[in-house]
Write a protein that holds these residues in place. Structure first.
Motif, short mmCIF file in Angstrom:
data_model
loop_
_atom_site.label_atom_id
_atom_site.label_comp_id
_atom_site.label_asym_id
_atom_site.label_seq_id
_atom_site.Cartn_x
_atom_site.Cartn_y
_atom_site.Cartn_z
N ARG A 152 0.84 -1.20 0.00
CA ARG A 152 0.00 0.00 0.00
C ARG A 152 0.88 1.25 0.00
O ARG A 152 0.62 2.20 -0.75
N ARG A 153 1.90 1.25 0.83
CA ARG A 153 2.81 2.41 0.87
C ARG A 153 3.47 2.64 -0.49
O ARG A 153 3.59 3.77 -0.95
N ALA A 154 3.95 1.55 -1.09
CA ALA A 154 4.64 1.67 -2.38
C ALA A 154 3.70 2.26 -3.44
O ALA A 154 4.08 3.15 -4.19
N GLU A 155 2.46 1.77 -3.48
CA GLU A 155 1.50 2.30 -4.46
C GLU A 155 1.16 3.75 -4.17
O GLU A 155 0.99 4.55 -5.10
N THR A 156 1.09 4.11 -2.91
CA THR A 156 0.82 5.51 -2.55
C THR A 156 1.99 6.40 -2.99
O THR A 156 1.78 7.50 -3.50
N MET A 157 3.21 5.90 -2.82
CA MET A 157 4.39 6.67 -3.25
C MET A 157 4.39 6.88 -4.76
O MET A 157 4.70 7.97 -5.24
N VAL A 158 4.04 5.82 -5.50
CA VAL A 158 3.94 5.97 -6.97
C VAL A 158 2.90 7.03 -7.30
O VAL A 158 3.15 7.93 -8.12
N ALA A 159 1.74 6.95 -6.65
CA ALA A 159 0.67 7.92 -6.92
C ALA A 159 1.10 9.34 -6.56
O ALA A 159 0.79 10.30 -7.30
N LEU A 160 1.82 9.51 -5.48
CA LEU A 160 2.29 10.84 -5.09
C LEU A 160 3.29 11.39 -6.10
O LEU A 160 3.20 12.56 -6.50
N CYS A 161 4.25 10.57 -6.50
CA CYS A 161 5.26 11.04 -7.45
C CYS A 161 4.64 11.38 -8.80
O CYS A 161 4.86 12.47 -9.35
N VAL A 162 3.86 10.45 -9.34
CA VAL A 162 3.25 10.67 -10.65
C VAL A 162 2.24 11.82 -10.58
O VAL A 162 2.26 12.73 -11.41
N ARG A 181 5.11 19.70 -5.93
CA ARG A 181 6.16 18.68 -5.94
C ARG A 181 6.80 18.53 -4.57
O ARG A 181 7.10 17.43 -4.12
N ALA A 182 6.96 19.65 -3.86
CA ALA A 182 7.54 19.59 -2.51
C ALA A 182 6.62 18.82 -1.57
O ALA A 182 7.08 18.01 -0.75
N SER A 183 5.32 19.05 -1.67
CA SER A 183 4.37 18.33 -0.83
C SER A 183 4.36 16.84 -1.15
O SER A 183 4.36 15.99 -0.24
N ALA A 184 4.37 16.50 -2.44
CA ALA A 184 4.41 15.09 -2.84
C ALA A 184 5.70 14.44 -2.35
O ALA A 184 5.68 13.31 -1.83
N ARG A 185 6.82 15.14 -2.49
CA ARG A 185 8.12 14.62 -2.04
C ARG A 185 8.10 14.37 -0.54
O ARG A 185 8.51 13.31 -0.07
#
Length: 195
Positions: A152-162, A181-185
Motif C-alpha cells: 500500500r505504501r509503495a503504491e501511494t508513493m507511486v501515486a504521489l510522485c506521478v 512537488r515539494a508536498s508530494a516529495r
C-alpha cells in the motif's frame, strides 16, 4: 548487400528514441509516422521493417523509458543498483520530482507525460505503462521490505510522485509547481520511513 543484425537493432533504437521524444512533446495522436521517421533520419518505408503498427512503436517508446530515464542513468553511473534499497528509493523520489526533470520534456516519464494517451491506446501501450508502474512500485516495496503495509505504501508513493508531476506540468504558476512537488516529495519520503 543486406544490413547486419546490429544495424537493424541500432535503427530500431533510433526510431524508438525519436518516437519517445515526439510523443512526450506532442502526444500520440498529434505525431505522425512521417515525423517520427524524419526525426530518426529515416524514410517512412523503413518503419515497417521494424514495427507492425504505431501502437507497437508506442508501446516500445513507453517501455524504453526503463533504460533511458535520468534515474536509470544516475544509478548506473553511481553503480548503486539495489545495494541500498532505502537510498535508492529516496533518490528516485528526489529525482522524479526534481526541477531538472520537470524542466526537460525529453526526460519526462510516460507515467505523467502520457496518461491520457495511454488510457485511449491499445493493449500493448497499456501493458508497457503497467510495467512502468509496477517497476517503480517494486523499487519502493523493496525499500520497505518487512513493513506490514509495504504494498500500500509503495503504491501511494507511486501515486504521489506521478500525481505531483502531472499537476506540476499542468499549472502555469511557478510557485504552485514547486509546492505541489515539494508536498508530494515530503509525503512520499515520510512513507519510506520504517518504524
Amino acid at each position: 548487400m543486406p544490413y547486419s543484425p546490429e544495424h537493424a537493432v541500432q535503427t530500431r533504437a533510433r526510431i524508438v528514441e525519436s518516437a519517445r521524444r515526439l510523443f512526450n512533446r506532442h502526444g500520440f495522436e498529434q505525431v505522425t509516422l512521417d515525423q517520427i521517421m524524419a526525426a530518426a533520419g529515416l524514410t517512412r518505408g523503413a518503419f515497417y521493417h521494424h514495427f507492425r503498427s504505431k501502437d507497437e512503436l508506442y508501446a516500445s517508446a513507453v517501455a524504453s523509458f526503463v533504460t533511458c530515464n535520468p534515474f536509470a542513468i544516475q544509478t548506473a553511473d553511481a553503480a548503486q543498483k539495489l545495494r541500498d534499497p532505502q537510498g535508492l528509493a529516496r533518490m528516485l523520489v528526489e529525482l522524479y520530482l526534481s526541477d531538472e526533470v520537470l524542466d526537460n520534456v525529453d526526460l519526462h516519464c510516460p507515467l505523467y507525460a502520457l496518461p491520457s494517451d495511454v488510457a485511449r491506446a491499445g493493449l500493448e501501450p497499456q501493458q508497457a505503462y503497467t510495467d512502468l508502474i509496477r517497476g517503480m512500485g517494486h523499487i519502493y516495496r523493496t525499500a520497505l521490505k518487512g513493513v506490514r503495509d509495504a504494498g500500500r505504501r509503495a503504491e501511494t508513493m507511486v501515486a504521489l510522485c506521478v500525481g505531483g508531476m502531472v499537476l506540476a506540468r499542468t499549472t502555469n504558476d511557478p510557485g504552485l509547481r514547486k509546492s505541489l512537488r515539494a508536498s508530494a516529495r515530503h509525503q512520499a519520503l515520510a512513507l519510506l520511513k520504517v518504524e
